[in-house]
Design a protein around this motif. Structure first.
Motif, short mmCIF file in Angstrom:
data_model
loop_
_atom_site.label_atom_id
_atom_site.label_comp_id
_atom_site.label_asym_id
_atom_site.label_seq_id
_atom_site.Cartn_x
_atom_site.Cartn_y
_atom_site.Cartn_z
N GLY A 60 0.84 -1.19 0.00
CA GLY A 60 0.00 0.00 0.00
C GLY A 60 0.87 1.23 0.00
O GLY A 60 2.10 1.15 -0.09
N GLN A 61 0.25 2.39 0.10
CA GLN A 61 0.99 3.67 0.11
C GLN A 61 1.90 3.74 1.32
O GLN A 61 1.47 4.07 2.41
N TRP A 62 3.15 3.38 1.12
CA TRP A 62 4.21 3.37 2.12
C TRP A 62 3.90 2.45 3.29
O TRP A 62 4.38 2.64 4.39
N GLN A 63 3.10 1.46 3.03
CA GLN A 63 2.84 0.41 4.01
C GLN A 63 3.29 -0.91 3.40
O GLN A 63 2.97 -1.21 2.25
N GLY A 64 4.02 -1.66 4.18
CA GLY A 64 4.52 -2.92 3.65
C GLY A 64 4.91 -3.87 4.75
O GLY A 64 4.63 -3.63 5.93
N THR A 82 6.09 -5.43 9.91
CA THR A 82 5.71 -4.23 9.17
C THR A 82 6.51 -3.06 9.70
O THR A 82 7.03 -3.12 10.81
N GLY A 83 6.60 -2.02 8.92
CA GLY A 83 7.36 -0.85 9.33
C GLY A 83 6.57 0.03 10.27
O GLY A 83 5.36 -0.12 10.41
N PRO A 84 7.25 0.97 10.91
CA PRO A 84 6.55 1.92 11.79
C PRO A 84 5.70 2.86 10.93
O PRO A 84 6.20 3.48 10.00
N ASP A 85 4.42 2.92 11.21
CA ASP A 85 3.49 3.69 10.38
C ASP A 85 3.86 5.16 10.26
O ASP A 85 3.68 5.77 9.22
N ASP A 86 4.38 5.75 11.32
CA ASP A 86 4.64 7.18 11.31
C ASP A 86 6.06 7.55 10.86
O ASP A 86 6.39 8.71 10.76
N CYS A 87 6.90 6.56 10.59
CA CYS A 87 8.30 6.84 10.31
C CYS A 87 8.60 6.92 8.81
O CYS A 87 9.26 7.83 8.35
#
Length: 178
Positions: A60-64, A82-87
């Motif tokens: 998704g948009q910068w979500q992975g 998953t990566g940190p949502d705000d980073c």
């Protein structure tokens, strides 16, 4: 008007066969793509002499999430993370879209955002080398080498290796079609 019962049967059979063929084609693409990613991450981990190489795929948009990993030891597994949502945001994405490769020899000494440092620490990362996988429609993923046991100085040949691995993935027809 005459009804031909066999024509409906043949039409349904043809549709089922086409559906099965489409499914088979997608499976073949998926198997070939997965094998290429597996070989690439394994080769990079061995060549770079690191604890882990992962593929972080953007769904998704910068979500992975981490969808593949090659490990020196099972204790370093982060599969599915998953990566940190705000980073990771548009600013970071733009840098990677432009081809940025980021090499950090020691995350404890590198001037990086605290959310990024915390994220890397939570995954046992001490040294980090990241290359983007850019396909025509955008940033598909990140190929990342992690050393967990201590700092790791990245040579220019290390950087070239991870860039080459990312380029192999970015130009593979099975990835371009996924």
């Amino acid at each position: 008007m005459q009804i031909h019962p066999h024509s409906d049967f043949n039409h349904n059979r043809d549709r089922r066969e086409q559906g099965l063929q489409n499914l088979l084609d997608r499976l073949v693409i998926s198997i070939e793509r997965n094998e290429l990613v597996r070989q690439t991450t394994n080769q990079l981990r061995k060549s770079l002499q690191v604890d882990r190489v992962v593929l972080y795929y953007f769904y998704g948009q910068w979500q992975g999430q981490v969808t593949f990993e090659s490990l020196s030891s099972q204790e370093y597994s982060i599969l599915g993370s998953t990566g940190p949502d705000d980073c990771f945001n548009n600013e970071y994405a733009a840098l990677y879209l432009a081809g940025r490769v980021k090499a950090i020899a020691d995350i404890e000494l590198e001037p990086i955002e605290s959310c990024h440092r915390d994220f890397l620490c939570s995954m046992q990362v001490r040294a980090n080398l990241v290359a983007p996988i850019v396909i025509p429609r955008g940033l598909w993923g990140l190929l990342a080498a992690h050393h967990c046991q201590g700092p790791h100085d990245w040579s220019s040949s290390d950087i070239e290796m991870i860039q080459a691995g990312a380029q192999i993935l970015a130009t593979d027809r099975n990835i371009l079609e996924s």
